[in-house]
Design a protein around this motif. Structure first.
Motif, mmCIF file in Angstrom:
data_model
loop_
_atom_site.group_PDB
_atom_site.id
_atom_site.type_symbol
_atom_site.label_atom_id
_atom_site.label_comp_id
_atom_site.label_asym_id
_atom_site.label_seq_id
_atom_site.Cartn_x
_atom_site.Cartn_y
_atom_site.Cartn_z
ATOM 1 N N MET A 1 0.853 -1.195 0.000
ATOM 2 C CA MET A 1 0.000 0.000 0.000
ATOM 3 C C MET A 1 0.890 1.248 0.000
ATOM 4 S SD MET A 1 -2.958 1.155 2.706
ATOM 5 C CE MET A 1 -3.891 -0.348 2.403
ATOM 6 N N ALA A 2 0.542 2.185 -0.888
ATOM 7 C CA ALA A 2 1.349 3.397 -1.018
ATOM 8 C C ALA A 2 1.248 4.263 0.235
ATOM 9 C CB ALA A 2 0.896 4.196 -2.235
ATOM 10 N N THR A 3 2.348 4.922 0.564
ATOM 11 C CA THR A 3 2.383 5.850 1.697
ATOM 12 C C THR A 3 1.508 7.057 1.397
ATOM 13 O OG1 THR A 3 4.627 5.172 2.252
ATOM 14 C CG2 THR A 3 3.868 7.289 3.125
ATOM 15 N N LYS A 4 0.651 7.411 2.371
ATOM 16 C CA LYS A 4 -0.300 8.517 2.177
ATOM 17 C C LYS A 4 0.288 9.826 2.713
ATOM 18 C CE LYS A 4 -3.652 6.566 4.401
ATOM 19 N NZ LYS A 4 -5.002 6.374 4.998
ATOM 20 N N ILE A 5 0.325 10.833 1.834
ATOM 21 C CA ILE A 5 0.818 12.156 2.212
ATOM 22 C C ILE A 5 -0.293 13.177 2.000
ATOM 23 C CG2 ILE A 5 2.451 14.009 1.660
ATOM 24 C CD1 ILE A 5 4.468 11.919 0.849
ATOM 25 N N LEU A 6 -0.491 14.025 2.982
ATOM 26 C CA LEU A 6 -1.424 15.146 2.867
ATOM 27 C C LEU A 6 -0.612 16.424 2.732
ATOM 28 C CD1 LEU A 6 -4.210 16.560 3.078
ATOM 29 C CD2 LEU A 6 -3.936 16.484 5.580
ATOM 30 N N TYR A 7 -0.890 17.181 1.655
ATOM 31 C CA TYR A 7 -0.168 18.438 1.422
ATOM 32 C C TYR A 7 -1.154 19.598 1.530
ATOM 33 C CZ TYR A 7 2.920 21.900 -0.795
ATOM 34 O OH TYR A 7 3.685 23.009 -1.054
ATOM 35 N N HIS A 25 6.777 9.534 -7.633
ATOM 36 C CA HIS A 25 7.636 8.693 -6.803
ATOM 37 C C HIS A 25 6.806 7.738 -5.941
ATOM 38 C CE1 HIS A 25 10.597 11.669 -8.065
ATOM 39 N NE2 HIS A 25 11.535 10.810 -7.682
ATOM 40 N N GLU A 26 5.601 7.465 -6.415
ATOM 41 C CA GLU A 26 4.721 6.415 -5.877
ATOM 42 C C GLU A 26 4.165 6.721 -4.487
ATOM 43 O OE1 GLU A 26 6.811 2.726 -6.185
ATOM 44 O OE2 GLU A 26 6.652 2.685 -8.372
ATOM 45 N N TYR A 27 4.049 7.997 -4.153
ATOM 46 C CA TYR A 27 3.334 8.380 -2.940
ATOM 47 C C TYR A 27 1.872 8.658 -3.281
ATOM 48 C CZ TYR A 27 7.843 8.934 -0.573
ATOM 49 O OH TYR A 27 9.076 8.708 -0.016
ATOM 50 N N ALA A 28 0.958 8.288 -2.398
ATOM 51 C CA ALA A 28 -0.462 8.603 -2.570
ATOM 52 C C ALA A 28 -0.714 9.963 -1.926
ATOM 53 C CB ALA A 28 -1.329 7.530 -1.927
ATOM 54 N N VAL A 29 -0.883 10.993 -2.747
ATOM 55 C CA VAL A 29 -0.961 12.364 -2.251
ATOM 56 C C VAL A 29 -2.374 12.918 -2.369
ATOM 57 C CG1 VAL A 29 -0.010 14.691 -2.426
ATOM 58 C CG2 VAL A 29 1.433 12.718 -2.987
ATOM 59 N N SER A 40 -9.700 18.739 8.369
ATOM 60 C CA SER A 40 -10.843 17.849 8.132
ATOM 61 C C SER A 40 -10.406 16.584 7.407
ATOM 62 C CB SER A 40 -11.920 18.568 7.317
ATOM 63 O OG SER A 40 -12.437 19.667 8.023
ATOM 64 N N GLN A 41 -9.586 16.746 6.352
ATOM 65 C CA GLN A 41 -9.124 15.583 5.606
ATOM 66 C C GLN A 41 -8.267 14.669 6.478
ATOM 67 O OE1 GLN A 41 -7.539 15.918 1.676
ATOM 68 N NE2 GLN A 41 -8.719 17.754 1.177
ATOM 69 N N ALA A 42 -7.404 15.267 7.285
ATOM 70 C CA ALA A 42 -6.535 14.464 8.147
ATOM 71 C C ALA A 42 -7.340 13.657 9.155
ATOM 72 C CB ALA A 42 -5.536 15.365 8.870
ATOM 73 N N MET A 43 -8.389 14.241 9.695
ATOM 74 C CA MET A 43 -9.197 13.534 10.681
ATOM 75 C C MET A 43 -10.053 12.446 10.042
ATOM 76 S SD MET A 43 -10.379 16.580 13.298
ATOM 77 C CE MET A 43 -9.190 17.348 14.407
ATOM 78 N N LEU A 44 -10.538 12.688 8.832
ATOM 79 C CA LEU A 44 -11.379 11.709 8.141
ATOM 80 C C LEU A 44 -10.562 10.549 7.591
ATOM 81 C CD1 LEU A 44 -13.830 14.080 6.218
ATOM 82 C CD2 LEU A 44 -14.387 12.594 8.159
ATOM 83 N N SER A 45 -9.356 10.853 7.107
ATOM 84 C CA SER A 45 -8.492 9.819 6.537
ATOM 85 C C SER A 45 -7.052 10.092 6.971
ATOM 86 C CB SER A 45 -8.603 9.819 5.012
ATOM 87 O OG SER A 45 -7.772 8.831 4.438
ATOM 88 N N PRO A 46 -6.648 9.597 8.132
ATOM 89 C CA PRO A 46 -5.319 9.899 8.677
ATOM 90 C C PRO A 46 -4.194 9.560 7.698
ATOM 91 C CG PRO A 46 -6.669 8.828 10.334
ATOM 92 C CD PRO A 46 -7.433 8.748 9.046
ATOM 93 N N PRO A 47 -3.331 10.526 7.402
ATOM 94 C CA PRO A 47 -2.210 10.280 6.497
ATOM 95 C C PRO A 47 -1.008 9.703 7.237
ATOM 96 C CG PRO A 47 -2.234 12.569 7.122
ATOM 97 C CD PRO A 47 -3.409 11.940 7.820
#
Length: 365
Positions: A1-7, A25-29, A40-47
């Motif tokens: 599973m790709a690493t999840k990054i929130l920008y 570079h295969e990160y899920a951004v 809100s995004q971080a709380m709904l889907s923790p990166p």
């Protein structure tokens, strides 16, 4: 599973270009155009990692970081600031709030990837270390719990089985003696379970809660009769006659009688448990300025001064050397109750085995 990054970035072209480079570079951004949306995004889907600008409308990066660190599921997520704002005071402020790194704009792709990968690697190591610690704690809890619960339970089952199999062979005195042992084992088991529940409550209690008021309010009177009452309670639970010499001055202390009873019971039980030889337990109490000091001393197993800081549930000292009874919860409860009531705990032990446990509490006003 790709690493999840929130920008989180309010400038569209920077946000989208950086996100696309990371995706290559295969990160899920995922991206957010402002701080509120990012939270809100971080709380709904923790990166797995958060990149965040500092200067943004509505909520700036510092406010985002502060909110993220206050939210327990996200408290340890790696957080990197990407900003042109690089004054030393700004960097220090970000680090003080819990930022893991700080990249100055404009940054190169290599420097960004290096920062991201190093923080993710550090988080992987942190999680591995945490899992190792959890496993050690699990094994310790299992070992201590098996001893603490199975020993009295074995006594209950053993004496009950013996009485059922040979009930007509015992006289009244023998039956009463076995029933007394069943009662003592039952009380020990109940106390162990009650202490676990109490420790859990004390660890979670916070100001404003009803439980916090219960454990921090109240006053009581300590005097020779109150100490003797607690000694009798302990004798009854242990089905023993504990030798004690109380010399206690009477005083009103800023501690409820309920909490005083718990503290006395745990300290007396420990003193009895670790005593060796015929020496009685010494109990002294006296006023010292605006405080009251109660000291309980026994002759037996020494207690190292440095172990005071290690007092916690399921922590036993020199287990390899001594076959101790107890889960370590009792002293942890005493320490927590004293902390909640502005009290202090100190332990002084000599190599010969004389140990003095002193508690200091404010006098009632």
């Amino acid at each position: 599973m790709a690493t999840k990054i929130l920008y989180i970035e309010d400038e569209t072209h920077i946000r989208e270009n950086t996100a696309d480079l990371l995706r290559l570079h295969e990160y899920a951004v995922t991206t957010a155009a402002n701080g509120r949306e990012g939270i809100s995004q971080a709380m709904l889907s923790p990166p797995d990692l958060i990149l965040c600008d500092i200067r943004m409308p509505h909520l700036d990066g510092y406010q985002v970081l502060d909110t993220i660190r206050e939210y327990r599921p996200l408290a340890t997520v790696p957080f990197i600031f990407l900003s042109a704002k690089t004054d030393e005071i700004d960097v220090r402020r970000g680090m003080a709030l819990g930022a893991d790194d700080y990249l100055k704009k404009p940054f190169t792709l290599d420097s960004l990837l290096l920062a991201v990968e190093s923080r993710l690697q550090r988080e992987t190591l942190r999680e591995a270390d945490l899992q190792a610690r959890v496993e050690v704690l699990r094994q310790t809890m299992t070992r201590v719990s098996n001893h603490e619960y199975n020993t009295p339970l074995g006594g209950i089952l053993g004496f009950a089985s013996l009485m059922m199999a040979h009930y007509d062979e015992f006289d009244r005195e023998e039956s009463l003696s076995m029933l007394a042992m069943i009662k003592a084992c039952s009380l020990r088991l109940k106390r162990s379970l009650d202490n676990l529940r109490l420790m859990e409550t004390l660890q979670q209690v916070k100001p404003g809660q009803t439980e916090y008021t219960f454990f921090t309010n109240g006053a009581s009177r300590i005097d020779p009769d109150r100490v003797q009452q607690q000694i009798h309670t302990l004798n009854d639970r242990l089905d023993a006659s504990i030798s004690c010499q109380p010399e206690v001055e009477s005083a009103n202390i800023a501690l409820s009688d309920h909490n005083l009873g718990i503290i006395l019971d745990e300290l007396l039980d420990n003193a009895h448990k670790f005593s060796r030889g015929p020496h009685p337990i010494q109990i002294t109490g006296r006023q010292a300025g605006l405080n009251y000091q109660l000291t309980i001393a026994n002759q037996g197993l020494p207690f190292k001064a440095e172990d005071v800081a290690r007092i916690a549930p399921f922590v036993q000292f020199d287990r390899h050397q001594y076959e101790q009874q107890g889960s370590g919860v009792g002293l942890a409860i005493v320490k927590k109750l004293l902390d909640l009531n502005h009290g202090l705990l100190s332990i002084d032990s000599l190599p010969a085995g004389e140990t003095s446990v002193a508690i200091i509490l404010p006098l009632a006003r």
